[in-house]
Motif scaffolding. Structure first.
Motif, mmCIF file in Angstrom:
data_model
loop_
_atom_site.group_PDB
_atom_site.id
_atom_site.type_symbol
_atom_site.label_atom_id
_atom_site.label_comp_id
_atom_site.label_asym_id
_atom_site.label_seq_id
_atom_site.Cartn_x
_atom_site.Cartn_y
_atom_site.Cartn_z
ATOM 1 N N ARG A 35 0.831 -1.211 0.000
ATOM 2 C CA ARG A 35 0.000 0.000 0.000
ATOM 3 C C ARG A 35 0.860 1.254 0.000
ATOM 4 O O ARG A 35 0.548 2.236 -0.690
ATOM 5 N N GLY A 36 1.938 1.214 0.771
ATOM 6 C CA GLY A 36 2.819 2.378 0.767
ATOM 7 C C GLY A 36 3.487 2.590 -0.580
ATOM 8 O O GLY A 36 3.736 3.738 -0.987
ATOM 9 N N ALA A 37 3.770 1.513 -1.303
ATOM 10 C CA ALA A 37 4.451 1.643 -2.589
ATOM 11 C C ALA A 37 3.527 2.132 -3.695
ATOM 12 O O ALA A 37 3.948 2.877 -4.581
ATOM 13 N N ILE A 38 2.265 1.735 -3.675
ATOM 14 C CA ILE A 38 1.382 2.054 -4.803
ATOM 15 C C ILE A 38 0.442 3.213 -4.504
ATOM 16 O O ILE A 38 -0.277 3.655 -5.413
ATOM 17 N N MET A 39 0.399 3.751 -3.282
ATOM 18 C CA MET A 39 -0.576 4.788 -2.947
ATOM 19 C C MET A 39 -0.447 6.037 -3.813
ATOM 20 O O MET A 39 -1.464 6.561 -4.318
ATOM 21 N N PRO A 40 0.735 6.597 -4.027
ATOM 22 C CA PRO A 40 0.806 7.796 -4.903
ATOM 23 C C PRO A 40 0.266 7.546 -6.307
ATOM 24 O O PRO A 40 -0.416 8.396 -6.880
ATOM 25 N N TYR A 41 0.549 6.366 -6.805
ATOM 26 C CA TYR A 41 0.058 6.089 -8.149
ATOM 27 C C TYR A 41 -1.461 5.936 -8.164
ATOM 28 O O TYR A 41 -2.118 6.312 -9.142
ATOM 29 N N LEU A 42 -2.044 5.376 -7.097
ATOM 30 C CA LEU A 42 -3.494 5.213 -7.040
ATOM 31 C C LEU A 42 -4.191 6.567 -7.059
ATOM 32 O O LEU A 42 -5.214 6.749 -7.742
ATOM 33 N N VAL A 43 -3.682 7.547 -6.287
ATOM 34 C CA VAL A 43 -4.274 8.885 -6.295
ATOM 35 C C VAL A 43 -4.151 9.509 -7.676
ATOM 36 O O VAL A 43 -5.102 10.109 -8.206
ATOM 37 N N GLU A 44 -2.999 9.363 -8.268
ATOM 38 C CA GLU A 44 -2.798 9.905 -9.619
ATOM 39 C C GLU A 44 -3.738 9.242 -10.629
ATOM 40 O O GLU A 44 -4.292 9.900 -11.515
ATOM 41 N N LEU A 45 -3.939 7.937 -10.483
ATOM 42 C CA LEU A 45 -4.834 7.225 -11.395
ATOM 43 C C LEU A 45 -6.264 7.731 -11.279
ATOM 44 O O LEU A 45 -6.949 7.963 -12.287
#
Length: 1315
Positions: free
Chosen positions: A263-273
């Motif tokens: 979750r820590g690794a993919i969270m920025p990308y999820l918001v951007e998505l």
């Protein structure tokens, strides 16, 4: 794949030769401290895992994998391994090293793990195509290639994750992967094998082809999502992102192992998505609107241009909002939702749509809090659309601690969201009084019509608080330690004086009673509902005055808290009761009347009404009767006056007024009420139980008895009183009371005959004759008493269901001691009957029968059938005198006069038939022509009430004839049946011969009326004739059915020719069609019997044919030699140069013909034809036994049970024995035929034992036998020309001794059975 020669390994592995064996090293890169290396050898049938020590001569066996069932012959496994380690907290030395092994064997995949030199099977599964290669991507995933050219990705648990094609366009399978044919299958044919054609490096799979290399790469997670975005599948991309957030990373190799790290690794990308998705869709909607309006997407122009496009725009924004809310809630980023996402919707002029999208997620408790600005916008938006109730529901589902409390309270007050306001104060501040003040202020400042909904909301709130439930429903309960304080606080608020001095309610109650508590507003709105809610504050199970403690489940930690005690609760209840008494004015002679509003105003109302006053009195009486509250004499006077004058109905949940009066008598001391005044009230109200209680208190027993006997609804109180007084009184009072009871015994019997009978048995057994004499003046009472005595005599029990009927709990509470004593005496009823029996003399029985004929004539027959001790002649006369024909017929039948009994049954049949015909005519005459078809069916006509007596006579007479036909002479039985047929045939003849059906002429013609209906207008002549003809046809079918039922019943007792002769002789002049139905039923019965016989004959013939076919099949077969060696010369039967033929015996032995002829020449002249081996063994055993001569001179041999033969006996020997006796030529039919003829020359000893079941087929019989060597002494020699059993002659004596073929059977499969 390194190879080794198969010679040395084949000798060690059990002869696996001719195939190369491959090995795989498991421990590449393992610790050098480990002694040896693990090796796997793969062969056609097995895959062997061993450990090779430092000395190559020493091998440790680990596991042997056999070729799975279903795998193709010739296939060899493809293997792959993966080394992993799981470190412990101590040191790297303690790491647990695990090696994963994967075997793909044709379409079977096996996964196992090697832990500390122990192989553990993990998972097996099947493929849809044969595997050509297998490799580990990591320790969780396997790549499997199959013959279809597919690259499949599996988890190590067998779940398929991905599937793709590795064959490039324009190529075939053989061009895409390299193989060799060095291995051969068991038949010597080369097999294609694809070893070392697949390799893995990281997340890339390399497939080696003949001329090129195919590379397949597993995309990283971000590239996968980007690929879905580029393809336009935004929903798929967002769904994959949420799955990765949840830790579903199967098929992904570039993410951390733990969920938090993922979750820590993919969270920025999820918001951007998410933001890119919203921007993309908003831009698309804007462009679409611009193209449509031509004004840059202005909403005003859009509304004027196309209303439907505006709806589509709102749906698009709502869809995007739903996706955004669900995505942000799922990943826990509500800050992005309410900050960035909401700002984008507001910029797109769709903020209201976003707020509406939030509602379902709030109601599902997915959004527990809202920022203040969002909450403000939500309330304003919903109030503008009139959706205040929906806003209230949203507030009830929010977490109060996360809200701006003051803001939400202000919004609720401004918009009237009182349910949400209660929730906020209860859950947020633990304040239960303030919401009540808020609601009461609304009621005080509004008219009665406008304040109704608020009043009922306030009552519901109070009820929930009193019951310990949180408001609104579904939000838990109030803590037990706090419940008493909440109840006390709310009740004290209701009893406080109102502060709204200007309201009309305050003015009205203050002028009437001097003060106006807050409860007055609720009483004025709805008195009944208010009192029911107040009652909930003091509700206890059964309202027992001695049980007022709370549930014992309160924990010990709460013992020191302010838990409700009985005294404190009763004090609070007394204050409530006093307040209500003061408001109404029950302490005064006249009650208060409250006028709300000015007297001149049209809107003025008077309180309390009659019903309101009744509810208040019942409320006070309820708690006083259970000793929960006290009341003065004046209040009791008002209560008793109301209860005795009340005419309102009551239901099961409400106590009847008389029971409330009795409850008050039991609780309130007699000094608090005037008995004379109350007695007059109870007499006027016909409260007989209350009067009886007052008389009993005054010691006026006879008056009390009269009062109790007047209560016909609950008569058992009179018997309880009598039982009690008979046990209490003594001397002269007892004698006087007993004489009074005897004089009124007829009335007691009419009250309850069961209780009266128990009273006689229990207390008046010696005076029973006096009681019977007293009852003779009242025949009905005498009948009821004798009926009860007969029931006890027959069944030994009585029905006292009235004691357990309605209001039993009330009766038990009012008469607990007396009722228990009475029930205790009833429980000893069987002993009471045994101790004080009543002898049923013939005189009493005849008296009861006479009364039964008068009052219940339909029950006479049942009594005579169940009661067997009576005089037939006297009872018969009684039945005849009172016209009880069915019972008289029963008695006539018992004395043997069946003809007279039938005459009694048939008596009055003509009258019943005429009534039935008349009713059918009336039904047809009253029915229109369109509805006649509905009633002309015989089944419908027979459902008429007038048809029931005719059917009863029919069935009773048929039963009478059937019961007596067996014991009568045939002539008498025939006359009996024919008399019955004549009685039912006569109406049928009249229906065929007369135009007028019943002779009354109800089918008139011309201008006369037909049953009151004029025929000139409504019924034409044609219609009348048509209805008349249909009526005749229906009646004919009905009576033909009657006659048919009689004939069908008598067919089993009277011959059919006699029945047919009777019909033809009596109806010879009639047409055949007149009795078509009757004759058709007779022929149907005959055909039915004939069909049964034909079926039985067919079954017997089929069984005989089947049995004979089995016999033939069992004996018609060829013989096969057991060995290819002659049993005489021990030479091969097929030796070269042999010119002699071979003879095979049924026992399985075989000889050369020339060997057999040479043996016969060397033997004596009495040489027997048969197998030389079996004959020699049989002769030897026969000589060892000494025969015993029987009386007829025939030798008999002693029977030996459980004889154990020696050696091995072959299956064919039994057939040889059976054939040697010649029994196979005799069929079962011939055996049975000879047995039936009783021929003396037919010896039963020579007959094989027969069985009912068909014999087993020969081959089945052979399989079931146990092979034994040698022949039992009971086996004989088969003669050359066997004779039939029924032509057998006396056995001749031979030089070798007399012999007799012992009994055997081809029907038995047990060849060693001793007969």
């Amino acid at each position: 794949l390194p190879t080794s020669s198969s010679g040395g390994l084949g000798s060690m592995m059990g002869g696996v030769v001719g195939v190369d064996s491959g090995w795989k090293f498991f421990n590449e890169g393992s610790s050098p401290l480990e002694d040896g290396v693990t090796v796997m050898f793969i062969m056609h049938q097995h895959a062997l895992v061993v450990r090779l020590r430092t000395n190559i001569d020493h091998v440790d066996h680990i596991e042997n994998f056999s070729r799975p069932e279903g795998a193709r012959e010739g296939s060899i496994a493809y293997a792959a391994w993966k080394y992993t380690s799981s470190s412990t907290d101590s040191s790297p030395i303690d790491e647990e090293r695990v090696s994963w092994l994967a075997l793909a064997w044709d379409r079977q995949v096996q996964v196992a793990k090697l832990v500390k030199s122990k192989m553990i099977r993990h998972k097996d599964w099947k493929l849809d195509s044969a595997a050509v290669g297998i490799a580990w991507l990591n320790d969780q995933m396997l790549a499997v290639l199959n013959l279809k050219g597919q690259l499949c990705l599996f988890s190590k648990d067998g779940s398929e994750l991905r599937r793709t094609i590795f064959i490039l366009d324009g190529f075939v399978f053989d061009d895409s992967i390299l193989y060799h044919t060095h291995f051969s299958n068991r038949f010597g044919n080369p097999e294609r094998h694809f070893n070392n054609s697949v390799a893995v490096r990281g997340a890339t799979v390399y497939i080696l082809g003949p001329s090129f290399l195919t590379v397949s790469r597993l995309l990283p997670w971000k590239e996968r999502i980007e690929a879905l975005k580029m393809a336009g599948d935004w929903m798929g991309a967002l769904d994959m992102a949420m799955k990765l957030y949840d830790g579903h990373t199967q098929g992904v190799v570039d993410l951390p192992r733990t969920v938090d790290s993922i979750r820590g690794a993919i969270m920025p990308y999820l918001v951007e998505l998410l933001l890119s998705y919203i921007g993309y869709v908003f831009e698309y909607i804007s462009i679409a609107l611009s193209n449509h309006t031509g004004k840059g997407g202005a909403i005003d122009g859009l509304i004027d241009a196309d209303r439907s496009l505006l709806t589509q725009r709102e749906e698009q924004y709502a869809r995007v909002g739903g996706v955004a809310v669900e995505f942000c809630v799922h990943i826990g980023r509500n800050d992005i939702l309410f900050d960035t996402v909401f700002s984008k919707f507001v910029a797109a002029q769709s903020g209201g749509i976003f707020l509406e999208v939030l509602e379902p997620y709030i109601l599902k408790d997915m959004l527990g809090s809202l920022p203040p600005e969002i909450m403000q916008a939500l309330v304003e938006h919903y109030s503008g659309k009139g959706w205040l109730q929906r806003v209230e529901q949203c507030i009830l589902h929010m977490d109060i601690s996360s809200l701006d409390f003051n803001q939400v309270v202000r919004l609720c007050r401004e918009h009237g969201l009182y349910g949400a306001l209660i929730y906020l104060f209860n859950q947020g501040l633990n304040d239960f009084r303030t919401p009540l003040e808020e609601l009461l202020s609304v009621i005080q400042n509004a008219t009665r019509k406008d304040a109704t909904s608020t009043c009922y909301r306030m009552l519901v709130y109070l009820k929930y608080c009193f019951q310990g439930l949180a408001f609104p429903p579904g939000h838990g309960t109030i803590p037990r330690a706090q419940l008493h304080a909440v109840r006390k606080e709310l009740l004290q608020f209701m009893l406080e004086d109102s502060k709204m001095l200007t309201s009309e309610v305050f003015k009205g109650f203050s002028s009437s009673s001097g003060k106006c508590p807050n409860i007055c507003y609720l009483l004025w709105m709805d008195t009944e509902a208010t009192l029911e809610v107040v009652k909930c504050a003091f509700a206890q199970e059964n309202f027992e005055p001695t049980s007022s403690t709370l549930d014992a489940s309160v924990s010990k930690d709460e013992e020191d808290t302010d838990i409700e005690s009985p005294d404190s609760q009763n004090i609070l209840l007394q204050s409530v009761v006093d307040a209500i008494i003061h408001i109404v004015g029950l302490e005064n002679e006249a009650i208060h009347s409250v006028v709300v509003g000015t007297a001149e105003s049209e809107e003025s109302e008077l309180w309390p009404s009659v019903s309101d006053f009744g509810h208040i009195v019942e409320f006070v009486s309820f708690f006083v009767s259970y000793k929960r509250a006290n009341a003065s004499q004046r209040v009791l006077k008002h209560i008793l006056k109301y209860l005795t004058s009340s005419t309102t109905s009551y239901d099961d949940k409400k106590m009847p007024p008389q029971k409330e009066v009795l409850q008050l008598f039991n609780v309130v001391p007699q000094t608090d009420w005037n008995s004379d005044y109350v007695l007059n009230l109870c007499l006027d109200a016909h409260f007989h139980q209350a009067c009886g209680m007052i008389y009993t208190a005054r010691n006026q027993n006879l008056a009390a008895l009269d009062s109790y006997m007047k209560d016909t609804m609950e008569p058992y109180h009179a018997f309880i009183f009598i039982n009690k007084k008979l046990l209490q009184l003594a001397s002269d009072e007892a004698l006087s009371f007993r004489s009074t009871v005897i004089s009124r015994f007829a009335e007691l019997v009419n009250l309850s005959r069961e209780c009266a009978f128990v009273l006689v048995i229990d207390h008046f057994h010696d005076e029973i004759q006096q009681i019977l004499a007293e009852l003779h003046s009242d025949h009905c009472s005498l009948f009821l008493f004798l009926k009860t005595a007969i029931e006890v005599h027959l069944s030994g029990k009585l029905d006292f269901s009235e004691l357990t009927a309605r209001n039993y709990e009330i009766v038990e509470s009012l008469y607990s001691g007396d009722l228990e004593d009475y029930l205790q005496r009833l429980s000893n009823l069987p002993k009471l009957f045994d101790r004080n029996p009543i002898s049923m003399t013939d005189k009493l029985v005849e008296l009861y029968l006479e009364l039964l004929c008068q009052y219940e004539p339909r029950s006479v027959l049942k009594f005579l059938e169940t009661f067997d001790s009576y005089r037939l002649e006297r009872c018969l006369l009684l039945c005849l005198d009172y016209g009880v024909t069915d019972a008289a017929a029963f008695l006539q039948e018992r004395v043997g006069d069946v003809a007279s009994a039938l005459e009694l049954v048939l008596a009055g049949l003509d009258e019943k038939v005429n009534q039935f015909i008349a009713s059918v005519e009336n039904a047809f005459s009253r029915t229109s022509s369109k509805s006649i078809s509905e009633i002309e069916q015989p089944d419908i006509v027979l459902n008429m009430s007038e048809a029931r007596p005719v059917l009863d006579v029919l069935r009773s007479s048929i039963g009478l004839c059937q019961r007596n036909s067996q014991r009568l002479d045939p002539e008498e039985s025939q006359l009996l049946w024919f008399q019955l047929v004549d009685n039912f045939s006569d109406p049928l003849k009249k229906l065929y011969g007369s135009k007028v059906v019943n002779g009354k002429g109800c089918w008139s013609v011309g201008g006369e009326t037909t049953n009151g209906h004029p025929t000139g207008k409504g019924f034409s002549q044609k219609m009348v004739n048509s209805a008349y003809q249909r009526c005749l046809n229906t009646l004919r079918r009905v009576f033909s059915q009657f006659v048919g039922e009689i004939i069908e019943a008598m067919a089993g007792y009277i011959p059919l020719p006699a029945i047919m002769a009777k019909l033809l002789s009596d109806n010879g002049s009639q047409e055949f069609g007149d009795f078509k139905l009757v004759i058709h039923r007779m022929l149907s019965m005959y055909l039915y019997e004939k069909r049964i016989l034909e079926t039985a004959k067919s079954v017997i013939e089929d069984d005989s044919f089947y049995t004979l076919s089995l016999l033939k099949r069992g004996v018609c077969h060829g013989f096969a030699p057991q060995t290819f060696v002659c049993c005489v010369c021990n030479c091969s039967l097929s030796k070269e140069g042999a010119i002699s033929a071979v003879r095979v015996f049924s026992c399985g032995h075989a000889t050369h013909l020339h060997c057999e002829s040479e043996q016969s020449k060397s033997s004596n002249k009495d040489f027997k034809d048969g197998c030389p081996v079996c004959l020699s063994m049989s002769d030897t055993q026969a000589r060892n036994k000494s025969p015993i001569l029987a009386e007829n001179g025939l030798p008999k041999y002693p029977v030996v049970e459980h004889e154990v033969p020696y050696g091995v006996h072959h299956n064919h020997e039994t057939d040889h024995v059976e054939r040697s006796r010649g029994l196979h030529q005799m069929s079962r039919f011939e055996i049975l035929n000879n047995l039936q003829k009783g021929q003396k020359s037919f010896h039963i000893e020579t007959v094989p034992p027969l069985k009912l079941s068909p014999p087993a087929i020969y081959h089945e019989k052979i399989q079931k036998r146990v092979s034994l060597v040698g022949e039992s002494s009971r086996h004989s020699v088969r003669s050359g020309k066997p004779q039939k059993i029924w032509h057998m002659k006396e056995p001749k004596s031979k030089k070798s001794g007399n012999w007799l073929p012992p009994k055997s059977s081809i029907f038995s499969s047990d060849k060693n059975q001793v007969q």
